[in-house]
Scaffold this motif. Sequence first.
Motif, PDB file in Angstrom:
ATOM      1  N   PRO A  60      -4.531  -3.834  -2.656  1.00 53.78           N
ATOM      2  CA  PRO A  60      -3.358  -3.302  -3.369  1.00 53.78           C
ATOM      3  C   PRO A  60      -3.591  -3.153  -4.866  1.00 53.78           C
ATOM      4  CG  PRO A  60      -2.691  -4.945  -1.768  1.00 53.78           C
ATOM      5  CD  PRO A  60      -4.186  -4.961  -1.787  1.00 53.78           C
TER       6      PRO A  60
ATOM      7  N   TYR B 193      -1.287   5.027   5.139  1.00 51.13           N
ATOM      8  CA  TYR B 193      -0.665   3.843   5.739  1.00 51.13           C
ATOM      9  C   TYR B 193       0.595   4.212   6.520  1.00 51.13           C
ATOM     10  CZ  TYR B 193      -3.527  -0.050   4.215  1.00 51.13           C
ATOM     11  OH  TYR B 193      -4.556  -0.960   4.084  1.00 51.13           O
TER      12      TYR B 193
ATOM     13  N   MET C 265       0.815  -1.210   0.000  1.00 52.44           N
ATOM     14  CA  MET C 265       0.000   0.000   0.000  1.00 52.44           C
ATOM     15  C   MET C 265       0.855   1.271   0.000  1.00 52.44           C
ATOM     16  SD  MET C 265      -3.111  -0.872  -0.210  1.00 52.44           S
ATOM     17  CE  MET C 265      -4.494  -1.869   0.322  1.00 52.44           C
TER      18      MET C 265
END
Length: 498
Positions: free
Chosen positions: A432, A450, A289
């Motif tokens: 993803p 993230y 990510m």
Amino acid sequence: MPLSRARLRLLVFSLLTAAFLGALDHTVVATSLATVAGDLGALEHMSWVVVGYTLAATVLLPVLGKLGDILGPRAVFLTSLVVFIVASLACGFAQDMTQLVIARVLQGASSAGLQLMSQTIVAYVTTPRERPRYLAIIGAAFPVAIVLGPLFGGLITDFWGWPWVFWVNVPVGLLALALALVAVPHVEPSGRRSFDVPGAVLFTVAMVALVLAVSWIGDPAASVPVLIAFAIAGVGFTAFFVVEARVAEPFVLLRAFRNRTVAAGIALSGIIGIGLFSVTAYLPTYFQMAYGTTATVSGLVPIATVFGMLVANLGTGWLASRTGRYRPYPIIGTTLGAVGLFIMSLLPVGLPLWVPMVVMAVVGLGTGSFMSLVIAVVQSATPRSETGSITATINLVRQVGSTVATAVIGGVVGFGVAARLPAMIDPNGLTPQVVRESSLAVQTEVAAIYRDVLAPVFLALAVVYALGIIAALLLPGGRLSDEAPADITVDADRVATP
């Protein structure tokens, strides 16, 4: 009677084979789980294949450790190996999810016996100074299984079918059993011992409730069961401590914590579970990510971590056995872990992937520096007649720390990311692949989210390792002895049935 060098090498190979079998079974199932659940038509119960295994492997550690002290480690080891082989057959022949979960529970319980008794048997047949080297060799099974397990699981599932993920254990298990029957010596227990049944029942109930509570904590629909499980765990542990304070042969050696070496060593073992094992499962997702890597490439970071762990584990085991000195390695190791995780909390996204790979390899080096060594040190500070119980306590603290911390990190990541995502992105559909197919602006925003969510996690784990530095400094110095305690008799020639 000491074992000959050839007999000791055969024994170590036998124990390593069994330990690797148990460790690999825990990781090999992950890549085949979706296929298994789809074939058995029970996708909603898929998690129980893992939870049942982990639950049994965790809560039965003290039971198996105590039985090892009462009956002898050979009996528990051989019984665990037979049960593991039978349970592996049953897993492959399962016709529904209920049968599979029951077989996985037996697998988890027996794999715990394999790992625990492997470490206990080494303590019985070696001197304290020899022990770090041999425990490091057996301890290498776990990091190797982390790397090879998912790969083997995927290949077996694709080419042979998911039942062979379990059936492949049978020939390897039979080989390990044949070796063990020849190599594992009989150990005379030290007199008649009692088993604390009330303490065992209370501890098992409380631990089951705790593990279930932390496993369900990320499910919003399970808020009431989570509260009930935590309440049962609290009451159960309270009653357990009351009972343990009054029995002559306690189920868990609470009095051993008065020994500074034991207390510091067990604290260091818990730090490994909390500080590293808990976050490893989230590293691939983080790099997919935040760095936009593929699933395959993202696996390089955990591999680098595990490689560092493996090298340091074998290296410090050899050095400690050669010199007898052990105290510097936990101090250096916890320092490396704290520094590495602190750097991870500061790394910006967009760096070349080799940068976090090197940093996490340093964390692995630090963790491996005392991963098996603390087991040898704590065993050496405990009467040999209680080796199984104290070894179980070391592993239990590490396993519970990892389970609880993994659940906490999962909740932090799940809720943290969902709360920061813009309204146009559905958190339930965020993968993803979806991120890579989105615009550059969305990719940049998700990467930043993230990074912002995981940075405090890395920082908190760095603090855990910093506390580990204190525990390492409190560990008394000295040299590991060249003489084995004489309170247990090892008959190198006798081969007994369990």
